[in-house]
Motif scaffolding. Structure first.
Motif, PDB file in Angstrom:
ATOM      1  N   THR A   2       9.040   0.349  -4.939  1.00  0.00           N
ATOM      2  CA  THR A   2       9.444   0.341  -3.532  1.00  0.00           C
ATOM      3  C   THR A   2       9.494  -1.056  -2.937  1.00  0.00           C
ATOM      4  OG1 THR A   2       7.164   0.617  -2.738  1.00  0.00           O
ATOM      5  CG2 THR A   2       8.400   2.618  -3.285  1.00  0.00           C
ATOM      6  N   GLY A   3       8.711  -1.984  -3.441  1.00  0.00           N
ATOM      7  CA  GLY A   3       8.652  -3.306  -2.835  1.00  0.00           C
ATOM      8  C   GLY A   3       8.034  -3.306  -1.456  1.00  0.00           C
ATOM      9  N   ILE A  23       1.744  -9.193   6.142  1.00  0.00           N
ATOM     10  CA  ILE A  23       0.356  -9.389   6.591  1.00  0.00           C
ATOM     11  C   ILE A  23      -0.058 -10.828   6.310  1.00  0.00           C
ATOM     12  CG2 ILE A  23      -2.067  -8.727   6.211  1.00  0.00           C
ATOM     13  CD1 ILE A  23      -1.119  -5.931   5.559  1.00  0.00           C
ATOM     14  N   ARG A  24      -0.847 -11.355   7.264  1.00  0.00           N
ATOM     15  CA  ARG A  24      -1.459 -12.653   7.060  1.00  0.00           C
ATOM     16  C   ARG A  24      -2.800 -12.668   7.797  1.00  0.00           C
ATOM     17  NH1 ARG A  24       1.182 -18.645   8.454  1.00  0.00           N
ATOM     18  NH2 ARG A  24      -0.117 -19.840   6.966  1.00  0.00           N
ATOM     19  N   TYR A  25      -3.832 -13.162   7.153  1.00  0.00           N
ATOM     20  CA  TYR A  25      -5.171 -13.178   7.732  1.00  0.00           C
ATOM     21  C   TYR A  25      -5.520 -14.578   8.230  1.00  0.00           C
ATOM     22  CZ  TYR A  25      -6.343  -8.519   6.022  1.00  0.00           C
ATOM     23  OH  TYR A  25      -6.376  -7.174   5.801  1.00  0.00           O
ATOM     24  N   ARG A  26      -6.228 -14.579   9.354  1.00  0.00           N
ATOM     25  CA  ARG A  26      -6.818 -15.830   9.830  1.00  0.00           C
ATOM     26  C   ARG A  26      -8.316 -15.630   9.997  1.00  0.00           C
ATOM     27  NH1 ARG A  26      -7.065 -15.258  15.671  1.00  0.00           N
ATOM     28  NH2 ARG A  26      -5.536 -13.716  16.450  1.00  0.00           N
ATOM     29  N   ARG A  27      -9.061 -16.691   9.749  1.00  0.00           N
ATOM     30  CA  ARG A  27     -10.516 -16.639   9.743  1.00  0.00           C
ATOM     31  C   ARG A  27     -11.072 -17.543  10.837  1.00  0.00           C
ATOM     32  NH1 ARG A  27     -14.147 -15.482   5.610  1.00  0.00           N
ATOM     33  NH2 ARG A  27     -12.376 -15.385   4.159  1.00  0.00           N
ATOM     34  N   TYR A  28     -12.128 -17.040  11.492  1.00  0.00           N
ATOM     35  CA  TYR A  28     -12.804 -17.838  12.516  1.00  0.00           C
ATOM     36  C   TYR A  28     -13.769 -18.783  11.821  1.00  0.00           C
ATOM     37  CZ  TYR A  28     -15.198 -18.942  16.904  1.00  0.00           C
ATOM     38  OH  TYR A  28     -15.723 -19.579  17.992  1.00  0.00           O
ATOM     39  N   SER A  49       0.811  -1.215   0.000  1.00  0.00           N
ATOM     40  CA  SER A  49       0.000   0.000   0.000  1.00  0.00           C
ATOM     41  C   SER A  49       0.843   1.262   0.000  1.00  0.00           C
ATOM     42  CB  SER A  49      -0.925   0.010   1.224  1.00  0.00           C
ATOM     43  OG  SER A  49      -0.173  -0.020   2.426  1.00  0.00           O
ATOM     44  N   CYS A  50       2.156   1.169   0.191  1.00  0.00           N
ATOM     45  CA  CYS A  50       3.033   2.343   0.245  1.00  0.00           C
ATOM     46  C   CYS A  50       3.699   2.543  -1.107  1.00  0.00           C
ATOM     47  CB  CYS A  50       4.093   2.198   1.336  1.00  0.00           C
ATOM     48  SG  CYS A  50       3.423   2.054   2.997  1.00  0.00           S
TER      49      CYS A  50
END
Length: 1174
Positions: free
Chosen positions: A134-135, A163-168, A127-128
Motif C-alpha cells: 500500500t505504501g 509523521i515527524r517527531y520533535r523532542r523537548y 501502519s495501514c
C-alpha cells in the motif's frame, strides 16, 4: 517517595532548589538568570524574569517529552495520470490536516521555540496494511469518506499520513517562553501562579497558568498540555478591579489580591470552563489592615496582612470557594505558599524560610512553624539564621523594611572608587544598623574603634537609598562574575578610608507596602544586623567586603512548594523541629520580643537549656471529612451522594467553634449547605428506606419542620458521626458528664433517649425560652418511656416491659459493662371485604384501604416489605396471627366492622362487611448504656413523685403498673439506691393502664375501662394508702393517660383531648370538674412547678410531618394553672416526655414586706410532706 524540589528566590533574583533527598541548596545553572517570582507544580516550575519574560523549567524525567507532528498527503485519480496531487477546486488541500480544512505543507512546520529539536525527518506512516503493497495509502470513493487500506474499483481518492517527531530538550534548565505575537508583546507580568492539575481524576492532568500584569490585568495561559508544556497563548480574564497578586490551587480554587488590600475569589472553575464564571470580592481578614499576600491549596486559603500576621480561611471547598470565616494563626510572615498535600511554606519577616508543622487532612492549620534548615555552600552551615546577633538591631529595622517595587529606572549611585579607578559601586559607610552594606560577610570581623557610640552614629547617619531596578541587579550579577571576592582589609586600614557620600532614604508614607519581592534594603538590613552584632560601629566598603558568593547564606524573598511532595510525616532531614539553631524569630512575637528571646537563648546555650520545640499554636483548625448520603427534601425527593466536613477552630482561651458542611452538585453546579454547630438543637437517629440515617435539627429547621437528614453506609459510620457531632455540640455549650438532676427526659418512637439541660429561662414568667432553641442530646440506651424527679432519680420502661434505672455513679469506662436488651413487636393488618359471590376476599373497593396496611390504613404494609424499626433491630420470630388485640377476635384472629374505618369487634354481625386481623413479628435489639435492670416484674407505666431540688426525703415514692394492670409501690428508693428494694402490691378491683403521683403524695390512676381513681391516705408512713376513690370522667370521653404536678392534674383521652381538673384543694384533693384545654395531644407531663409539657400529634400547618412533637404550655402560673398558649418545639417521631425533674425556677425579684398583719392567717401549705411558706 519520589524526589521533588522546593524552590526559592533571594532578593537578588537568584533561584535555588532544595531536594527532598538532599540537604543542600542548589543554585540554578544559569548564573545570569534573575527571576522575580517562581511558581512550582508537579514536575515543573514557572518564573518571571526581571526582563518581564516568563520562564519554564521542566524537571528531568525518564520519559522524554515528545510531540508528533502529522500531515496528510491527498491525491485524486484521473484517467490520464492516475493518482496525482492535482485535485478538483472543491477538494481539500494537497497537504492538509486530518479534516482537510487547513493546509499543512511539509515545509510549513517550524519548531515553536528553541527548546525543541527535530528527532528525524518526515516519514510515511506504514501502519495501514502491508507497507510493500500500500505504501501507507488509504483509499476512498471521495472526500470526505471512510478511508480503507484496500483499493477498490471505485476508489477515486487516496491519502497517507506523514509523521515527524520533535523532542523537548530544555528539561532541567530555564527556558524562555516567547511572546505570542512579537509585534504586540504581552504587558509586563508581576505575578504568576500555576494550578489546576487536580481538577480532574485523570492521571497526568496538565496544569493551568495564571498571570497578573503590572497594570492589574489577569491573564490565563492556554494550550498547556503534557506534550506542549509551554502552552500556546495568553487569554485575558476580565476583573472588576486592579489585581496585585493571585494564587491558583491544584484544584478549582483561585484567589486574587487587589491593590486596595481586599480579595477576589473566582467561582465557576471547571474542566469545561477553566477560566471560571465570575468574581466575588471579600474584605481583608485584618481590621483596617490590608492583605499583603494570598496562597491557596485544594481546600485551604492562607493570607498574610501588612502587619505580617498570618490568617487561615475556614470552610473553603470547591463547593464553597469563598469560605466562611478567618482564623488568626501565629507567626510573622511576609510570603506564604501552599504546596502539595496542603503543606504550607513561608518567608518570615526575618527573611528566613519556614515550614508549617502538623498540617494534616484532619488539621489543615497545622501546629507550629519550624525553619527550613538546608545546608548552604561547601560548608555545613545552614540557612536558618538563628543567632542572637541577627536580632541585635532588628528592633528598629524590622518594622521599617518594605518590599520595593521593581522599576526600570537606572541606579542613582554613580561609580566611585578612588583607589583602583575602575567602574564599581560607591563606598558606603556602615555605622550601626541604619547603614545597609552590600555583600556583608558572615565571618566575624575584628572590632573597630569609633569616636562616637553606635547610638550617636545611628542618629547622625541617614539611611542609604538603594534602588531596586532591573539594571541595578544586572550590574550586580555582571560585576560579581567578572571579579573575584575581595578580602576584608585589616582594621587599621579600614579606619583610614575616607567615607563615601551616603544617599538619604526617601521617607516612607503611611504603612503601604509596594508589590515586589526584590527588596535590597530589607535584605541588607539583615546583613547589617549580623555585622553590627559582631562589630558594633564598624565601617566597611562594598569593595572591601566579601562579594555575594557561594558561602553567603541567601536572604530570601520568595518560596514555592507547589512541586515539593512532603507531608506531616515525611522523613525530611531539613524539616526537623530540632534542627540546627533555635527558631529564629519566635514567630508569634514582635521583633523586640524576638530579640529578647534570642538573647535569653544565647545566655543559656552553654547550659543546654534551649527548647527546640516548634512554636506552640494559639489558634488551630481541625477538620473531619467523609462521604454520606443526603435526603433532598424538595422535588424530586431522593437520596443524593454528598461530601461532608466538620470543621472546628480553637481560638484564644480554648474556645471552640465548629461548622458542619454538606457539599453536593445540582445541575452540574457545585453547592453546599452549612450548619453552625452552636445552632444545632438535636441529633436524632431516624429510619428511612433501611438507611443508617440521622436527622440534624437547628432552630430554623425546627420551625420549618424540615431537618437535615443524612445517612451512612454502615452502623459504625453513623454512630461515629453522631458521636462526633454530639461531642462538638456539648463542648460548645459547656455540657459534659451525665445529665443533671433537673434534666428533661424524652424518648422517640424508635426508642432513643434524649435529654435537655434546662435553664431558668425555660419556665420564666417573662421572656420564656422558645422550645425550638432547646438542645437535646442522646443518652445511650433504648426505652419506651422514661420518668424522673428533682433528686436525680430516673426510671425507664422498655418495649418489652423491663424496668431500668439510670446509673449516675458508674465510671465512664464502666458504661460498656451494662448490656441492655429490648424486644418489641411489629404489626401489620390484613384487611378484607365481603361480597355476595365469594364471601370475604382481598378484593376491596377502589376507596378502601390497602389490603395489607398499618393500623390506621393509611400506608401499605405487607409482610414482605415491613422491616424492623431500625437496622439495629433483628428479627427473632416469624409472622404469626395476633389474637391479643383490643376489642377481641374470633378463633382465626379476625375482627369485624361495618366499614373502614369504624370500631372493630371480635364477633361477626349481620351488617359487618369488612374484617381485619393483625399479624405480629418480634424483633430484638442489644446495646450498652448506663442502665441497670430492675427485675423481675414487667411494667407498663411508672411515676416518681416530683420534688424540688433542695427537698430531703428518706424514701422517694415510686408507683408503677405491671403489664397485667396491677398497681405496685416500690419500697426503699432513695437518692443513693435508685433501684429500691422490693415491690409492694396495692389492691384494685380492675386492671389499670396509667398512674401518676404528684406533690403531697397525690396518687391518681386510670383503669383500663377509662375510669379515674384517686388513692387516699397516702403518706410516708403509709406509702400504699388506704382506699381508691372513684372520680367521674369527662362527659362521653374515656381517659387513657394522666400526670399530676404539685397542685394540678392534666389528663388525655382516647380522642387526643387534653383535660384539666378543676377545684383541687388540700381539703378536697379530688377536685370538682374537668375542663377541656386543647386537642391534638398524645402524652402530657406536669412538673414540680406545675409546668405543662405535651407530645402533640402534629404541628398546625405541617400535616405531612410525622406525629409526635414536643410542646410547652405558656402562661402557666398560680393564678392561671391552665396556661394560655402552646409553644411548638422539635417534632417528628417523639413518643414520650418527662419534665418532672425540672424544678429550676427563675429567681424572683424581692417584694416589699406587707405593712401590718394579714387579714386572715393562711395555714401552711403541704409540699412533699413538708410544710412550706406560701
Amino acid at each position: 517517595m519520589p524526589i521533588t524540589l522546593l524552590w526559592a528566590v533571594d532578593v537578588y533574583g537568584r533561584v535555588y532548589s532544595l531536594s527532598t533527598a538532599g540537604q543542600r541548596w542548589v543554585r540554578a545553572d544559569d548564573a545570569l538568570l534573575e527571576l522575580k517570582r517562581v511558581t512550582a507544580g508537579k514536575g515543573r516550575c514557572w518564573g518571571i524574569g526581571c526582563d518581564h519574560h516568563v520562564y519554564l523549567n521542566m524537571m528531568p524525567s525518564e520519559t522524554s517529552i515528545r510531540y508528533r507532528e502529522e500531515t496528510y498527503e491527498n491525491q485524486r485519480w484521473n484517467p490520464v495520470d492516475s493518482f496525482t496531487d492535482t485535485l478538483l477546486p472543491t477538494d481539500r488541500w494537497p497537504w492538509s490536516d486530518v479534516t482537510g480544512m487547513n493546509p499543512q505543507p511539509l515545509h510549513g512546520f517550524e519548531l515553536p521555540t528553541r527548546s525543541w529539536d527535530w528527532e528525524g525527518d518526515w516519514y510515511v506512516d506504514q501502519s495501514c496494511g502491508e507497507p510493500s503493497q500500500t505504501g501507507g495509502w488509504e483509499y476512498a470513493v471521495d472526500f470526505p469518506a471512510n478511508f480503507t487500506p484496500d483499493k477498490k474499483w471505485n476508489s477515486c481518492v487516496r491519502r497517507r499520513r506523514w509523521i515527524r517527531y520533535r523532542r523537548y530538550t530544555a528539561q532541567g534548565t530555564w527556558a524562555k517562553i516567547p511572546h505570542d505575537d512579537p509585534r504586540k508583546p504581552l504587558l509586563p507580568l508581576c505575578d504568576i501562579s500555576c494550578g489546576g492539575w487536580e481538577m480532574s481524576d485523570q492521571s497526568g492532568r496538565y496544569p493551568y497558568l495564571w498571570g497578573v500584569s503590572q497594570q492589574g490585568e489577569v491573564w490565563f495561559r492556554e494550550g498547556i498540555h503534557p506534550r506542549v508544556p509551554e502552552g500556546s497563548g495568553w487569554e485575558e480574564v476580565e476583573v472588576p478591579k486592579e489585581v496585585a497578586q493571585l494564587s491558583a490551587g491544584p484544584g478549582d480554587l483561585l484567589w486574587a489580591l487587589l491593590w486596595d488590600g481586599n480579595l477576589l475569589v473566582r467561582t465557576g472553575l471547571s474542566l469545561d470552563c477553566p477560566t471560571g464564571a465570575s468574581w466575588v470580592e471579600l474584605e481583608s481578614p485584618g481590621k483596617e489592615i490590608e492583605a499583603l499576600h494570598v496562597a491557596v491549596g485544594v481546600s485551604v486559603v492562607w493570607v498574610v496582612t501588612k502587619d505580617y500576621k498570618v490568617w487561615f480561611r475556614r470552610g473553603v471547598n470547591s463547593h464553597n470557594p469563598c469560605g466562611s470565616g478567618w482564623i488568626s494563626i501565629g507567626g510573622e510572615m511576609m510570603v506564604v505558599d501552599v504546596g502539595l498535600n496542603e503543606q504550607v511554606w513561608a518567608v518570615g519577616e526575618d527573611r528566613g524560610l519556614y515550614f508549617r508543622m502538623g498540617v494534616t487532612p484532619s488539621e489543615p492549620s497545622g501546629s507550629g512553624w519550624i525553619p527550613v534548615s538546608g545546608q548552604w555552600g561547601n560548608s555545613k552551615e545552614v540557612t536558618a539564621r538563628g543567632k542572637a546577633c541577627e536580632f541585635a538591631d532588628r528592633r528598629a529595622e524590622a518594622s521599617k523594611s518594605s518590599l520595593l517595587s521593581c522599576t526600570d529606572c537606572d541606579s542613582e549611585c554613580g561609580p566611585a572608587d578612588a583607589q583602583s579607578g575602575t567602574k564599581d559601586f560607591p563606598v558606603l559607610q556602615a555605622a550601626a544598623s541604619s547603614i545597609v552594606p552590600l555583600g556583608g560577610n558572615d565571618s566575624p570581623a575584628a572590632p573597630l574603634q569609633t569616636e562616637a557610640p553606635p547610638s550617636a552614629l545611628q542618629q547622625q547617619a541617614p539611611k542609604p537609598f538603594i534602588p531596586a531596578s532591573d539594571s541595578f541587579i544586572n550590574s550586580l550579577v555582571s560585576d560579581r562574575d567578572k571579579t573575584s571576592a575581595p578580602q576584608l582589609p585589616a582594621a587599621e586600614d579600614v579606619r583610614e578610608l575616607s567615607p563615601a557620600p551616603i544617599l538619604p532614604t526617601p521617607e516612607t508614607t503611611g504603612h503601604s507596602v509596594p508589590w515586589m519581592n526584590v527588596d535590597l534594603e530589607g535584605a541588607e538590613a539583615a546583613r547589617s544586623a549580623q555585622a553590627a552584632g559582631r562589630s558594633p560601629g564598624a565601617t566597611r566598603t562594598l569593595e572591601a567586603s566579601r562579594g555575594v558568593g557561594d558561602e553567603d547564606a541567601p536572604v530570601w524573598s520568595w518560596i514555592s512548594g507547589g512541586g515539593c511532595d512532603v507531608d506531616a510525616s515525611s522523613p525530611i532531614s531539613w524539616l526537623s523541629p530540632t534542627g540546627t539553631g533555635p527558631l529564629s524569630s519566635s514567630l508569634s512575637l514582635t521583633p523586640v520580643q524576638s530579640a529578647a528571646w534570642s538573647e535569653q537563648q544565647q545566655q543559656h546555650e552553654s547550659r543546654g537549656e534551649i527548647s527546640k520545640k516548634p512554636l506552640e499554636r494559639s489558634h488551630s483548625v481541625w477538620v473531619r471529612k467523609g462521604a454520606l448520603r443526603w435526603w433532598r427534601d424538595w422535588k424530586p425527593q431522593r437520596w443524593v451522594d454528598v461530601a461532608v466536613a466538620l470543621e472546628q477552630s480553637t481560638k484564644c482561651g480554648g474556645r471552640k467553634d465548629s461548622i458542619f458542611f454538606v457539599y453536593y452538585t445540582q445541575y452540574d453546579e457545585k453547592r453546599y449547605l452549612e450548619v453552625f454547630i452552636h445552632e444545632v438543637t438535636a441529633l436524632v437517629p431516624v429510619f428511612m428506606d433501611c438507611h443508617y440515617a440521622f436527622a440534624v435539627y437547628t432552630t430554623l429547621r425546627t420551625q420549618q419542620r424540615s431537618p437535615l437528614v443524612l445517612a451512612a453506609q454502615t452502623q459504625k459510620d453513623m454512630n461515629d458521626w453522631l458521636s462526633l457531632l454530639s461531642d462538638c455540640c456539648c463542648e460548645g455549650r459547656g455540657i459534659n458528664g451525665p445529665p443533671s438532676a433537673q434534666a428533661l427526659w424524652s424518648t422517640t418512637s424508635k426508642g432513643d433517649i434524649m435529654v435537655h439541660e434546662p435553664s431558668f429561662s425555660l419556665e420564666a414568667a417573662a421572656h420564656t425560652m422558645s422550645c425550638d432553641l432547646m438542645f437535646w442530646r442522646q443518652v445511650p440506651g433504648h426505652l419506651r418511656c422514661v420518668e424522673s424527679n428533682g433528686l436525680g432519680l430516673v426510671w425507664g420502661i422498655g418495649w418489652d416491659g423491663t424496668a431500668w434505672v439510670f446509673s449516675r455513679r458508674i465510671p465512664e469506662d464502666a458504661v460498656e459493662r451494662h448490656q441492655q436488651t429490648d424486644v418489641r413487636s411489629v404489626h401489620v393488618y390484613e384487611n378484607q371485604r365481603w361480597n355476595p359471590m365469594t364471601g370475604y376476599t382481598d378484593k376491596g373497593l377502589p376507596t378502601d384501604r390497602p389490603m395489607w396496611s398499618d393500623e390506621a390504613g393509611l400506608q401499605e404494609c405487607t409482610k414482605g416489605n415491613t422491616h424492623p424499626p431500625s437496622p439495629q433491630w433483628s428479627w427473632v420470630s416469624q409472622w404469626a396471627v395476633d389474637s391479643n388485640v383490643p376489642g377481641g377476635t374470633d378463633q382465626e384472629g379476625w375482627q369485624y366492622a361495618a366499614d373502614f374505618p369504624t370500631t372493630f369487634h371480635g364477633h361477626k354481625a349481620m351488617k359487618d362487611f369488612v374484617r381485619r386481623r393483625r399479624w405480629t413479628r418480634r424483633c430484638t435489639i442489644t446495646l450498652r448504656g448506663p442502665w441497670q435492670r430492675v427485675p423481675p416484674i414487667c411494667l407498663s407505666d411508672i411515676s416518681l413523685m416530683p420534688c424540688l431540688a433542695h427537698s430531703s426525703m428518706e424514701q422517694v415514692p415510686v408507683w408503677a403498673l405491671s403489664d397485667k394492670g396491677d398497681v405496685l409501690c416500690r419500697l426503699g428508693v432513695t437518692a443513693q439506691n435508685a433501684a429500691g428494694s422490693s415491690w409492694l402490691h396495692v389492691g384494685t378491683d380492675q386492671p389499670f393502664k396509667s398512674i401518676s403521683i404528684g406533690g403531697a403524695n397525690q396518687v391518681w390512676a386510670i383503669a383500663k375501662d377509662g375510669e379515674v381513681f384517686y388513692r387516699g391516705s397516702v403518706s410516708p408512713q403509709n406509702p400504699a394508702g388506704e382506699c381508691w376513690y372513684h372520680i367521674p370522667c369527662p362527659p362521653r370521653q374515656t381517659l387513657r393517660q394522666l400526670s399530676v404536678g404539685r397542685t394540678s392534674v392534666f389528663a388525655v383521652d382516647d380522642n387526643s383531648n387534653l383535660w384539666f381538673r378543676q377545684g383541687l384543694t388540700p381539703s378536697y384533693p379530688q377536685g370538682s370538674a374537668w375542663e377541656l384545654i386543647s386537642t391534638n395531644v398524645t402524652k402530657v407531663s406536669v412538673g414540680p412547678l406545675d409546668q405543662v409539657w405535651i407530645i402533640a400529634e402534629g404541628v398546625p400547618g405541617f400535616p405531612a410531618e410525622t406525629p409526635g412533637a414536643v410542646c410547652h404550655r405558656l402562661g402557666v402560673g398560680p393564678m392561671q394553672p391552665r396556661g394560655q398558649s402552646w409553644d411548638y418545639g422539635i417534632g417528628g417521631g417523639w413518643e414520650h416526655i418527662s419534665v418532672r425533674g425540672n424544678s429550676a425556677e427563675a429567681p424572683r425579684d424581692p417584694h416589699p414586706a406587707p405593712v401590718g398583719a394579714p387579714r386572715s392567717p393562711l395555714p401552711p401549705a403541704q409540699v412533699n410532706g413538708s410544710a412550706v411558706a406560701r
